[in-house]
Design an enzyme around this catalytic site. Structure first.
Site, mmCIF file in Angstrom:
data_model
loop_
_atom_site.group_PDB
_atom_site.id
_atom_site.type_symbol
_atom_site.label_atom_id
_atom_site.label_comp_id
_atom_site.label_asym_id
_atom_site.label_seq_id
_atom_site.Cartn_x
_atom_site.Cartn_y
_atom_site.Cartn_z
ATOM 1 N N PRO A 1 0.827 -1.214 0.000
ATOM 2 C CA PRO A 1 0.000 0.000 0.000
ATOM 3 C C PRO A 1 0.860 1.262 0.000
ATOM 4 C CG PRO A 1 -0.639 -1.525 1.759
ATOM 5 C CD PRO A 1 0.667 -1.996 1.216
ATOM 6 N N GLU A 2 0.624 2.119 -0.986
ATOM 7 C CA GLU A 2 1.310 3.401 -1.065
ATOM 8 C C GLU A 2 0.265 4.496 -0.811
ATOM 9 O OE1 GLU A 2 3.771 3.704 -4.590
ATOM 10 O OE2 GLU A 2 4.118 1.544 -4.632
ATOM 11 N N LYS B 1 2.442 7.042 3.961
ATOM 12 C CA LYS B 1 1.769 5.740 3.935
ATOM 13 C C LYS B 1 1.190 5.381 5.300
ATOM 14 C CE LYS B 1 5.398 4.256 0.761
ATOM 15 N NZ LYS B 1 6.543 3.321 0.611
ATOM 16 N N ARG C 1 15.714 -2.494 -5.114
ATOM 17 C CA ARG C 1 14.289 -2.473 -5.451
ATOM 18 C C ARG C 1 14.128 -2.684 -6.947
ATOM 19 N NH1 ARG C 1 10.942 -0.291 -1.611
ATOM 20 N NH2 ARG C 1 9.401 -1.428 -2.808
#
Ligand SMILES: [Zn+2]
Length: 275
Positions: free
Chosen positions: A2-3, A58, A257
């Site tokens: 979730p961003e 967030k 990432r």
């Protein structure tokens, strides 16, 4: 994960259900979910009127009377559900409200946290600017990036540089701005930074309108899924053709990432001939 758009969607769904109510119990199924003192987490929020549900970056925060708060960080796989999820899920805490609403903190990877805040503002002060706020100008983004030599992709993920952007929306914004993810942040002059600023606000606004992206475990409190991922250009699309030029999209590691990009639309810096 979730961003900003996913957490904002959850915030909007929960606020009308909990406003002016209070927590009557914080049940910890997995005590490791507590950030800070466990007993304070279970007693501090109890009986205090909920004055709003806030989001910073967030983080989701149940604002409680007296400037206090209950902070929820969903991290990789956390969700807050209105009904007990099926077997195979992992409920780590249950938040019980005065109106009978139960919120199940489901979190397979067990990285999410709950924290009782004595002062909501202290948490907010640790985070960088909100990308959809009026405060977040092109000049501010330029100033933030100019202080860092790290790749721009890594800079966008730094919550002190800009709050709420994570892997998916950073990749989408860099694609729209035609910036290679490895470009050193401080090498970007005002023109590409302007493109990046516009792209960030566009991808985040569009994703909120689509109730977030359900590429992984993300769901709204009622179990509904968001649809923002159907609009993605590059994120999670390695091997597919670029929607702009048809070149095969690639994935590279930037500071550990996975980063999705188009090698033609986003050439390495210094190699952008403008053709
Ligand atoms: Zn392309």
């Amino acid at each position: 994960m979730p961003e900003l758009p996913e957490v904002e969607t959850i915030r909007r769904a929960l606020e009308p259900l909990v406003l002016d109510e209070s927590f009557i119990a914080i049940r910890l199924v997995d005590p490791a979910i507590s950030r800070g003192d466990r007993e304070r987490l279970q007693t501090g929020p109890i009986g205090r009127r909920i004055t709003g549900v806030l989001r910073r970056g967030k983080h989701l925060v149940f604002a409680l009377e007296g400037g206090k708060g209950l902070a929820v960080h969903l991290r990789m796989t956390g969700s807050l559900l209105l009904r007990e999820p099926d077997a195979g899920s992992r409920v780590r805490a249950v938040l019980v409200l005065s109106n009978g609403v139960h919120l199940y903190f489901n979190d397979v990877r067990r990285l999410g946290t709950l924290e009782f805040l004595d002062d909501v503002e202290a948490l907010f002060g640790r985070l960088g600017p909100e990308p959809l706020s009026d405060e977040f100008t092109v000049d501010l983004l330029h100033a933030q990036l100019s202080r860092h030599r790290i790749p721009v992709k890594a800079a966008l993920l730094d919550q002190q540089i800009v709050a709420g952007v994570g892997n998916m929306y950073a990749d989408e914004a860099l694609f729209l701005a035609r910036i290679h993810p490895m470009t050193p942040a401080r090498n970007l002059d005002i023109s590409p930074v302007t493109s990046l600023w516009k792209a960030l606000r566009q991808v985040l606004t569009d994703a909120i309108a689509s109730k977030g992206a359900s590429v992984s475990t993300y769901a709204l409190p009622n179990g509904e899924h968001g649809t923002a991922h159907f609009g993605f250009n590059v994120a999670h699309k390695k091997g597919e053709p670029c929607p702009s030029c048809g070149t095969t999209l690639q994935r590279m590691m930037v500071r550990k990432r996975g980063s999705y990009y188009c090698p033609a639309c986003q050439p390495p810096s210094g190699d952008n001939t403008g053709g």
